[in-house]
Design a protein around this motif. Sequence first.
Motif, PDB file in Angstrom:
ATOM      1  N   GLN A  11       0.676  -1.122  -0.063  1.00 45.61           N
ATOM      2  CA  GLN A  11       0.101  -0.012  -0.058  1.00 45.61           C
ATOM      3  C   GLN A  11       0.886   1.132   0.131  1.00 45.61           C
ATOM      4  O   GLN A  11       1.934   1.380   0.494  1.00 45.61           O
ATOM      5  N   GLY A  12       0.470   2.441  -0.425  1.00 44.75           N
ATOM      6  CA  GLY A  12       1.125   3.771  -0.517  1.00 44.75           C
ATOM      7  C   GLY A  12       1.135   4.232  -1.711  1.00 44.75           C
ATOM      8  O   GLY A  12       0.713   3.571  -2.967  1.00 44.75           O
ATOM      9  N   SER A  46      -2.885 -14.893  -4.751  1.00 51.22           N
ATOM     10  CA  SER A  46      -4.068 -14.240  -4.862  1.00 51.22           C
ATOM     11  C   SER A  46      -4.047 -12.896  -4.619  1.00 51.22           C
ATOM     12  O   SER A  46      -3.315 -12.438  -3.542  1.00 51.22           O
ATOM     13  N   THR A  47      -4.592 -11.928  -5.250  1.00 52.41           N
ATOM     14  CA  THR A  47      -4.941 -10.480  -4.879  1.00 52.41           C
ATOM     15  C   THR A  47      -6.386  -9.994  -4.706  1.00 52.41           C
ATOM     16  O   THR A  47      -7.246 -10.508  -5.447  1.00 52.41           O
ATOM     17  N   LEU A  48      -6.286  -9.088  -3.966  1.00 50.64           N
ATOM     18  CA  LEU A  48      -7.684  -8.034  -3.736  1.00 50.64           C
ATOM     19  C   LEU A  48      -7.233  -6.587  -3.882  1.00 50.64           C
ATOM     20  O   LEU A  48      -6.497  -6.067  -3.099  1.00 50.64           O
ATOM     21  N   ARG A  49      -7.804  -6.063  -4.899  1.00 54.55           N
ATOM     22  CA  ARG A  49      -7.651  -4.604  -5.016  1.00 54.55           C
ATOM     23  C   ARG A  49      -7.977  -3.757  -3.957  1.00 54.55           C
ATOM     24  O   ARG A  49      -9.399  -3.925  -3.585  1.00 54.55           O
ATOM     25  N   HIS A  50      -7.253  -3.161  -3.285  1.00 57.62           N
ATOM     26  CA  HIS A  50      -7.405  -2.587  -1.804  1.00 57.62           C
ATOM     27  C   HIS A  50      -7.004  -0.896  -1.983  1.00 57.62           C
ATOM     28  O   HIS A  50      -6.549  -0.461  -3.253  1.00 57.62           O
ATOM     29  N   GLY A  51      -7.019  -0.286  -1.096  1.00 59.85           N
ATOM     30  CA  GLY A  51      -6.450   1.489  -1.112  1.00 59.85           C
ATOM     31  C   GLY A  51      -6.445   1.606   0.241  1.00 59.85           C
ATOM     32  O   GLY A  51      -7.025   2.747   0.570  1.00 59.85           O
ATOM     33  N   MET A  52      -5.780   1.135   1.082  1.00 54.09           N
ATOM     34  CA  MET A  52      -5.611   1.536   2.498  1.00 54.09           C
ATOM     35  C   MET A  52      -4.887   2.978   2.615  1.00 54.09           C
ATOM     36  O   MET A  52      -5.053   3.421   3.706  1.00 54.09           O
ATOM     37  N   ALA A  55      -4.260   5.361  -2.390  1.00 52.91           N
ATOM     38  CA  ALA A  55      -3.718   4.928  -3.810  1.00 52.91           C
ATOM     39  C   ALA A  55      -4.174   3.533  -4.036  1.00 52.91           C
ATOM     40  O   ALA A  55      -4.044   2.687  -3.159  1.00 52.91           O
ATOM     41  N   PRO A  56      -4.163   3.200  -5.301  1.00 59.75           N
ATOM     42  CA  PRO A  56      -4.126   1.650  -5.459  1.00 59.75           C
ATOM     43  C   PRO A  56      -3.199   0.970  -4.957  1.00 59.75           C
ATOM     44  O   PRO A  56      -1.929   1.219  -5.121  1.00 59.75           O
ATOM     45  N   GLY A  57      -3.705  -0.213  -4.410  1.00 62.30           N
ATOM     46  CA  GLY A  57      -2.740  -0.945  -3.748  1.00 62.30           C
ATOM     47  C   GLY A  57      -3.397  -2.508  -3.955  1.00 62.30           C
ATOM     48  O   GLY A  57      -4.613  -2.570  -4.163  1.00 62.30           O
ATOM     49  N   LEU A  58      -2.725  -3.698  -3.415  1.00 67.80           N
ATOM     50  CA  LEU A  58      -3.206  -4.878  -3.356  1.00 67.80           C
ATOM     51  C   LEU A  58      -2.911  -5.532  -1.984  1.00 67.80           C
ATOM     52  O   LEU A  58      -2.213  -5.537  -1.373  1.00 67.80           O
TER      53      LEU A  58
END
Length: 311
Positions: A11-12, A46-52, A55-58
């Motif tokens: 993330q970041g 495996s991935t999950l599109r996240h955004g803690m 900004a776009p993160g996984l």
Amino acid sequence: MSRKYWRLQIQGPNAWPIIEKLQGGTVEQVKFFRMGKLTIDGTEVSTLRHGMAGAPGLELWGPYEDAERIRNAILEAGREFGLEPVGSRAYSSNTLESGWIPSPLPAVYSSEAERAYREWLPVDSYEATNALAGSFVSDNIEDYYLNPWELGYGSFVKFDHDFIGRDALEKIDPATQRRKVTLAWNAEDLGKVMTSLLDVEGPGNQFFNLPNANYGSSNFDSVIDANGKIVGASLFTGYSANERRGLSLATVDPDVEIGTELRVLWGEDPNTEKTSANPHTQAEVRVVVSPVPYSVTARNEYHGGWRSANA
């Protein structure tokens, strides 16, 4: 303890360049909370599109036997981008700045329509082991339930399709509901709470853990105005190293304005027998009602959505 899976997040602001370096090429930025695959050090994960971090993160996971190798590969790929391993304790403190309330009480304990679900749940499920914590006390479990508007998710509610709970939500007037805010805790008052653990004469106040001070699965502290009236609930509490403040995410009555000074009643009376609650006395902590997200960066620079200023 044996584990079946590992789970990490990248993330970041530089997350996506690191992700593409790990993949060895362009990686499609799929929509938020969509799942996919990524290859790291020759292993598909495996991935999950996240955004803690706005900004776009996984979020990534896979079999635990690969954990250390995958982690080392990520750290090595991220070295040139300034990647730092944060750790699980600091991970959830981000929400204090970005405005996401992680653990509202599941509203499943009272409805007859939910009886079959409750009877189906195992005794070690989240709903069965959930522990309420905080100064707000009621004999009616429904007083702890929260609706989408109180949690800041009102913009997600659409009545152009059928869904479970639609009838109940259609009866709610959004304008009369409590709304989500950040509470900025008074430094002097919070300092007294923290140093009370050194008081050799008495029990002191409930321990304020760092960076997250929550001591139950779902926290519910009373928020009080100058007249002693309960005008809201403080739901997730901790310390932000970036903002250098104690903060909590709360829901307050709709007529409470930004900038108003209120008080959070910190601690329980009587003390519960939770192992996370030490013997203590309650403390009133002054707080200032502040915007959510609290972080100016989050409000102005986050990708468009419920947390951004131009949502």
